[in-house]
Design a protein around this motif. Structure first.
Motif, PDB file in Angstrom:
ATOM      1  N   ASP A   6       3.718 -53.159  45.424  1.00  0.00           N
ATOM      2  CA  ASP A   6       4.290 -51.837  45.331  1.00  0.00           C
ATOM      3  C   ASP A   6       5.757 -51.927  46.048  1.00  0.00           C
ATOM      4  O   ASP A   6       5.486 -51.422  47.153  1.00  0.00           O
ATOM      5  N   PHE A   7       6.655 -52.337  45.577  1.00  0.00           N
ATOM      6  CA  PHE A   7       7.991 -52.456  46.237  1.00  0.00           C
ATOM      7  C   PHE A   7       8.791 -51.457  46.579  1.00  0.00           C
ATOM      8  O   PHE A   7       9.873 -51.524  47.182  1.00  0.00           O
ATOM      9  N   HIS A   8       8.298 -50.173  46.234  1.00  0.00           N
ATOM     10  CA  HIS A   8       8.935 -48.739  46.528  1.00  0.00           C
ATOM     11  C   HIS A   8       8.362 -47.686  46.381  1.00  0.00           C
ATOM     12  O   HIS A   8       7.969 -47.208  45.297  1.00  0.00           O
ATOM     13  N   CYS A   9       7.922 -47.096  47.664  1.00  0.00           N
ATOM     14  CA  CYS A   9       6.866 -46.016  47.736  1.00  0.00           C
ATOM     15  C   CYS A   9       7.159 -45.342  48.802  1.00  0.00           C
ATOM     16  O   CYS A   9       7.407 -45.762  49.961  1.00  0.00           O
ATOM     17  N   HIS A  10       7.185 -43.931  48.607  1.00  0.00           N
ATOM     18  CA  HIS A  10       7.442 -42.646  49.798  1.00  0.00           C
ATOM     19  C   HIS A  10       6.125 -42.498  50.203  1.00  0.00           C
ATOM     20  O   HIS A  10       5.806 -41.378  50.232  1.00  0.00           O
ATOM     21  N   LEU A  11       5.422 -43.460  51.159  1.00  0.00           N
ATOM     22  CA  LEU A  11       4.246 -43.108  51.566  1.00  0.00           C
ATOM     23  C   LEU A  11       4.134 -41.773  52.472  1.00  0.00           C
ATOM     24  O   LEU A  11       3.110 -40.727  52.452  1.00  0.00           O
ATOM     25  N   THR A 196       7.581 -55.091  41.395  1.00  0.00           N
ATOM     26  CA  THR A 196       7.094 -54.009  40.587  1.00  0.00           C
ATOM     27  C   THR A 196       7.065 -52.722  41.449  1.00  0.00           C
ATOM     28  O   THR A 196       7.146 -52.958  42.753  1.00  0.00           O
ATOM     29  N   GLU A 197       6.866 -51.388  41.219  1.00  0.00           N
ATOM     30  CA  GLU A 197       6.899 -50.214  42.079  1.00  0.00           C
ATOM     31  C   GLU A 197       6.494 -48.884  41.674  1.00  0.00           C
ATOM     32  O   GLU A 197       6.112 -49.079  40.315  1.00  0.00           O
ATOM     33  N   THR A 198       5.991 -48.061  42.340  1.00  0.00           N
ATOM     34  CA  THR A 198       5.590 -46.896  41.641  1.00  0.00           C
ATOM     35  C   THR A 198       6.572 -45.996  41.950  1.00  0.00           C
ATOM     36  O   THR A 198       6.614 -44.852  40.881  1.00  0.00           O
ATOM     37  N   ASP A 199       7.454 -45.796  42.946  1.00  0.00           N
ATOM     38  CA  ASP A 199       8.084 -44.580  43.378  1.00  0.00           C
ATOM     39  C   ASP A 199       7.462 -43.704  43.422  1.00  0.00           C
ATOM     40  O   ASP A 199       7.969 -42.384  43.214  1.00  0.00           O
ATOM     41  N   GLY A 200       6.261 -43.358  43.875  1.00  0.00           N
ATOM     42  CA  GLY A 200       5.421 -42.423  44.206  1.00  0.00           C
ATOM     43  C   GLY A 200       5.809 -41.706  45.566  1.00  0.00           C
ATOM     44  O   GLY A 200       6.548 -42.381  46.173  1.00  0.00           O
ATOM     45  N   PRO A 201       5.849 -40.578  45.520  1.00  0.00           N
ATOM     46  CA  PRO A 201       5.072 -39.532  44.546  1.00  0.00           C
ATOM     47  C   PRO A 201       5.996 -38.938  43.562  1.00  0.00           C
ATOM     48  O   PRO A 201       5.507 -37.975  42.982  1.00  0.00           O
ATOM     49  N   PHE A 202       7.185 -39.742  43.430  1.00  0.00           N
ATOM     50  CA  PHE A 202       8.040 -39.079  42.306  1.00  0.00           C
ATOM     51  C   PHE A 202       7.827 -39.381  40.531  1.00  0.00           C
ATOM     52  O   PHE A 202       8.511 -39.117  39.964  1.00  0.00           O
ATOM     53  N   THR A 203       6.886 -40.071  40.490  1.00  0.00           N
ATOM     54  CA  THR A 203       6.168 -40.328  39.335  1.00  0.00           C
ATOM     55  C   THR A 203       4.874 -40.190  39.350  1.00  0.00           C
ATOM     56  O   THR A 203       4.024 -39.865  40.339  1.00  0.00           O
ATOM     57  N   GLU A 204       4.231 -39.919  38.270  1.00  0.00           N
ATOM     58  CA  GLU A 204       2.779 -39.502  38.083  1.00  0.00           C
ATOM     59  C   GLU A 204       1.914 -40.604  37.241  1.00  0.00           C
ATOM     60  O   GLU A 204       2.394 -41.339  36.295  1.00  0.00           O
ATOM     61  N   ARG A 211       0.064 -43.458  43.096  1.00  0.00           N
ATOM     62  CA  ARG A 211      -0.272 -43.978  44.498  1.00  0.00           C
ATOM     63  C   ARG A 211       0.041 -45.387  44.307  1.00  0.00           C
ATOM     64  O   ARG A 211      -0.073 -46.197  43.072  1.00  0.00           O
ATOM     65  N   PRO A 212       0.113 -46.342  45.480  1.00  0.00           N
ATOM     66  CA  PRO A 212       0.531 -47.556  45.474  1.00  0.00           C
ATOM     67  C   PRO A 212      -0.633 -48.436  44.444  1.00  0.00           C
ATOM     68  O   PRO A 212       0.143 -49.369  43.744  1.00  0.00           O
ATOM     69  N   LYS A 213      -1.907 -48.186  44.532  1.00  0.00           N
ATOM     70  CA  LYS A 213      -2.877 -49.052  43.537  1.00  0.00           C
ATOM     71  C   LYS A 213      -2.645 -48.733  42.295  1.00  0.00           C
ATOM     72  O   LYS A 213      -2.828 -49.502  41.482  1.00  0.00           O
ATOM     73  N   ASP A 214      -1.729 -47.741  41.859  1.00  0.00           N
ATOM     74  CA  ASP A 214      -1.435 -47.255  40.616  1.00  0.00           C
ATOM     75  C   ASP A 214      -0.487 -48.292  39.755  1.00  0.00           C
ATOM     76  O   ASP A 214      -0.278 -48.161  38.769  1.00  0.00           O
TER      77      ASP A 214
END
Length: 263
Positions: A6-11, A196-204, A211-214
């Motif tokens: 997950d190369f982009h997540c706002h933890l 790959t990335e999630t950009d969480g929490p700005f995606t669902e 979350r990263p595991k998603d």
């Protein structure tokens, strides 16, 4: 088992920040925790320090330049502490038009600082500004020693080809897949440039903030879009991460996919 990326997540924007860091560590997801202002750096660095899979990007989000642009000097004073920079870039959307001149000034200073220090991986936000961002990178960024990664790329196929020629990578999230232009865009991005990335929490995912595991969902749908086996695509993304990390000189203690480089 091949690990996820997950190369982009706002933890730090989740209410259970520290628990999420622990969860991502248990799940062995290689996670780039981007920050939006340099004032967030210290806490993020402290929380991530004991982990093997989470590293923090030093950011100054373009959407916050209007209110936090005066933190650029703090950002410049901290950049020597990390090999990861992000979230940074240019947002030329109408909502942020008033700060565009200041955004360009801030981004120029960020690019010049990365060139001075070298060996930085930049997670870049570009909204209605892909060509502008590339123009600025060509002018101010040493592309031989720094690696730009376009986060949630929304440019055209021709812009994707130009970015590829400049040596850029692309972090792809599930929201980017399945749209009308997905097939054409993915054909313009070489598979060895994909992360790959999630950009969480700005995606669902399943009606809640991703979350990263998603990021596993993104891998599955990316595999479908590419017409490849999911396991093969997951291995591809991990190999791409290895190559990115092996191109920069870093000195922290993260456990990475290979023993050659750390971030």
């Amino acid at each position: 088992m091949t690990k996820l990326v997950d190369f982009h997540c706002h933890l730090d924007l989740y209410p259970d920040f520290e628990a999420l860091v622990a969860e991502s560590e248990r799940s062995s997801v290689y996670t780039l925790a981007v920050t939006t202002t340099p004032r967030a750096w210290s806490r993020n660095k402290t929380v991530a320090a004991p982990t093997k899979h989470i590293r923090v990007g030093l950011g100054l989000h373009p959407q916050l330049v209007g209110s936090h642009g005066n933190e650029i000097e703090l950002w410049e004073s901290l950049v020597h502490e990390t090999s990861c920079v992000g979230e940074v870039g240019i947002d030329a959307g109408p909502q942020y038009a008033k700060s565009l001149t200041d955004q360009k000034c801030i981004f120029t200073r960020i690019l010049k600082a990365c060139s001075t220090h070298g060996s930085k991986i930049l997670s870049i936000h570009a909204v209605r500004s892909d060509s502008l961002v590339m123009d600025m990178m060509e002018e101010h960024l040493d592309l031989s020693s720094n690696i730009p990664v376009f986060h949630w790329f929304s440019g055209s196929p021709s812009e994707a080809r130009r970015a590829t020629a400049l040596g850029c990578m692309f972090s792809i999230n599930n929201r980017m897949l399945g749209g009308a232009k997905t097939e054409t865009l993915l054909k313009a991005i070489p598979q060895d440039r994909m992360l790959t990335e999630t950009d969480g929490p700005f995606t669902e995912t399943n009606g809640r903030p991703s979350r990263p595991k998603d990021v596993s969902v993104c891998v599955e749908n990316l595999a479908v879009a590419l017409g490849r086996d999911r396991v093969a695509v997951q291995a591809l993304i991990l190999d791409n991460l290895k190559r990115v990390l092996n191109r920069v000189q870093v000195s922290t203690s993260a456990a990475l996919p290979s023993g050659k480089s750390r971030v």
